[in-house]
Scaffold this motif. Sequence first.
Motif, PDB file in Angstrom:
ATOM      1  N   GLY A 209       0.656  -1.100  -0.195  1.00 49.53           N
ATOM      2  CA  GLY A 209      -0.002   0.015  -0.031  1.00 49.53           C
ATOM      3  C   GLY A 209       1.188   1.491  -0.324  1.00 49.53           C
ATOM      4  N   SER A 210       1.990   1.390   0.263  1.00 49.83           N
ATOM      5  CA  SER A 210       2.815   2.433   0.162  1.00 49.83           C
ATOM      6  C   SER A 210       4.431   1.857  -0.675  1.00 49.83           C
ATOM      7  CB  SER A 210       2.772   2.739   1.661  1.00 49.83           C
ATOM      8  OG  SER A 210       3.723   2.229   2.827  1.00 49.83           O
ATOM      9  N   ASP A 211       5.160   2.608  -0.091  1.00 50.26           N
ATOM     10  CA  ASP A 211       6.295   2.436  -0.993  1.00 50.26           C
ATOM     11  C   ASP A 211       7.116   2.973   0.257  1.00 50.26           C
ATOM     12  OD1 ASP A 211       9.645   1.780  -1.725  1.00 50.26           O
ATOM     13  OD2 ASP A 211       9.245   4.022  -2.927  1.00 50.26           O
ATOM     14  N   ALA A 212       7.343   2.244   2.081  1.00 50.64           N
ATOM     15  CA  ALA A 212       7.526   2.570   2.639  1.00 50.64           C
ATOM     16  C   ALA A 212       9.431   2.607   3.244  1.00 50.64           C
ATOM     17  CB  ALA A 212       7.253   1.584   3.940  1.00 50.64           C
ATOM     18  N   ALA A 213       9.591   3.060   4.067  1.00 46.36           N
ATOM     19  CA  ALA A 213      11.406   2.424   3.846  1.00 46.36           C
ATOM     20  C   ALA A 213      11.554   3.595   5.359  1.00 46.36           C
ATOM     21  CB  ALA A 213      12.482   3.331   3.637  1.00 46.36           C
ATOM     22  N   TRP A 214      12.284   3.141   6.170  1.00 46.25           N
ATOM     23  CA  TRP A 214      13.140   3.199   7.305  1.00 46.25           C
ATOM     24  C   TRP A 214      13.664   5.470   7.047  1.00 46.25           C
ATOM     25  CZ3 TRP A 214      11.504   2.223  11.431  1.00 46.25           C
ATOM     26  CH2 TRP A 214      10.702   1.027  11.602  1.00 46.25           C
ATOM     27  N   TYR A 215      13.821   6.263   7.704  1.00 44.17           N
ATOM     28  CA  TYR A 215      13.865   7.219   7.843  1.00 44.17           C
ATOM     29  C   TYR A 215      14.157   7.893   8.794  1.00 44.17           C
ATOM     30  CZ  TYR A 215      13.321  12.586   5.989  1.00 44.17           C
ATOM     31  OH  TYR A 215      13.978  13.672   4.885  1.00 44.17           O
ATOM     32  N   TYR A 216      15.772   9.154   8.706  1.00 41.89           N
ATOM     33  CA  TYR A 216      17.010   9.300   9.990  1.00 41.89           C
ATOM     34  C   TYR A 216      16.484  10.574  10.631  1.00 41.89           C
ATOM     35  CZ  TYR A 216      18.239   4.010   9.485  1.00 41.89           C
ATOM     36  OH  TYR A 216      17.573   2.912   8.733  1.00 41.89           O
TER      37      TYR A 216
ATOM     38  N   GLY B 292       2.433  14.031  12.190  1.00 44.16           N
ATOM     39  CA  GLY B 292       2.885  13.227  11.578  1.00 44.16           C
ATOM     40  C   GLY B 292       3.191  13.017  10.513  1.00 44.16           C
ATOM     41  N   TYR B 293       3.920  14.108  10.869  1.00 46.26           N
ATOM     42  CA  TYR B 293       5.314  13.827   9.412  1.00 46.26           C
ATOM     43  C   TYR B 293       6.613  13.992   9.740  1.00 46.26           C
ATOM     44  CZ  TYR B 293       1.164  15.371   6.360  1.00 46.26           C
ATOM     45  OH  TYR B 293       0.339  14.749   5.336  1.00 46.26           O
ATOM     46  N   ALA B 294       7.558  13.401   8.878  1.00 41.44           N
ATOM     47  CA  ALA B 294       8.908  13.401   8.887  1.00 41.44           C
ATOM     48  C   ALA B 294       9.640  14.361   8.051  1.00 41.44           C
ATOM     49  CB  ALA B 294       9.521  12.039   9.386  1.00 41.44           C
ATOM     50  N   ASP B 295      10.483  14.921   8.433  1.00 36.08           N
ATOM     51  CA  ASP B 295      11.776  15.963   7.463  1.00 36.08           C
ATOM     52  C   ASP B 295      12.948  16.502   7.868  1.00 36.08           C
ATOM     53  OD1 ASP B 295      11.509  17.430   5.146  1.00 36.08           O
ATOM     54  OD2 ASP B 295      10.115  19.043   5.607  1.00 36.08           O
ATOM     55  N   TYR B 296      13.496  16.876   6.960  1.00 34.53           N
ATOM     56  CA  TYR B 296      14.789  17.471   7.316  1.00 34.53           C
ATOM     57  C   TYR B 296      16.239  16.035   7.671  1.00 34.53           C
ATOM     58  CZ  TYR B 296      13.082  21.961   7.236  1.00 34.53           C
ATOM     59  OH  TYR B 296      12.285  22.439   6.451  1.00 34.53           O
ATOM     60  N   GLY B 297      15.523  14.779   6.843  1.00 36.65           N
ATOM     61  CA  GLY B 297      16.313  14.017   7.502  1.00 36.65           C
ATOM     62  C   GLY B 297      16.924  12.999   6.601  1.00 36.65           C
ATOM     63  N   THR B 298      17.051  11.626   7.115  1.00 34.42           N
ATOM     64  CA  THR B 298      17.988  11.423   5.370  1.00 34.42           C
ATOM     65  C   THR B 298      17.404   9.476   5.333  1.00 34.42           C
ATOM     66  OG1 THR B 298      20.263   9.779   4.630  1.00 34.42           O
ATOM     67  CG2 THR B 298      19.472  10.589   6.807  1.00 34.42           C
ATOM     68  N   PHE B 299      17.383   9.010   4.781  1.00 37.90           N
ATOM     69  CA  PHE B 299      17.008   8.042   3.967  1.00 37.90           C
ATOM     70  C   PHE B 299      18.321   6.929   4.184  1.00 37.90           C
ATOM     71  CE2 PHE B 299      13.563   9.422   1.972  1.00 37.90           C
ATOM     72  CZ  PHE B 299      12.586   8.563   2.177  1.00 37.90           C
ATOM     73  N   SER B 300      19.792   7.415   4.606  1.00 39.59           N
ATOM     74  CA  SER B 300      21.069   6.477   4.330  1.00 39.59           C
ATOM     75  C   SER B 300      21.097   6.627   5.977  1.00 39.59           C
ATOM     76  CB  SER B 300      21.915   7.545   4.395  1.00 39.59           C
ATOM     77  OG  SER B 300      23.148   6.447   3.935  1.00 39.59           O
ATOM     78  N   ARG B 301      21.289   5.491   6.704  1.00 41.05           N
ATOM     79  CA  ARG B 301      21.425   4.916   7.722  1.00 41.05           C
ATOM     80  C   ARG B 301      22.907   5.325   7.685  1.00 41.05           C
ATOM     81  NH1 ARG B 301      23.426   1.337  11.967  1.00 41.05           N
ATOM     82  NH2 ARG B 301      22.902   1.491  13.556  1.00 41.05           N
TER      83      ARG B 301
END
Length: 115
Positions: free
Chosen positions: A75-82, A89-98
């Motif tokens: 249902g979504s293209d979900a990924a961890w955002y660090y 309920g929203y996340a911003d200014y992060g990175t998808f790279s652990r």
Amino acid sequence: MAETRRRLRSGTVVLGGMGVIAAALTSCGSDPDRRCVDRDSYTYEGYKIVADKNCKSGSGSGSSYGKGGKKKTRGSDAAWYYDADTDDGYADYGTFSRSEAVDRGGFGCSGSGGG
């Protein structure tokens, strides 16, 4: 002239010292803060945070390939955002790279920090 010295209470010194230790330990942890987000949901508020079960335990998206090589999604293209700022309920200014999130470092960390 006699010089007057102010003595700190032992409780003040202990609490101040504990604050410094806590800051050092929390800012240099091995696991950065992470949120499971829908990569396709970005707006001016950031990525929409979704349930952790939508993200795999490792990094990457929440989609997989089924029988016959056809892509099936949850249902979504979900990924961890660090290391993101979160709000309503929203996340911003992060990175998808652990690894990038860990390399940012902080007070008391060895190695190069971001900058």
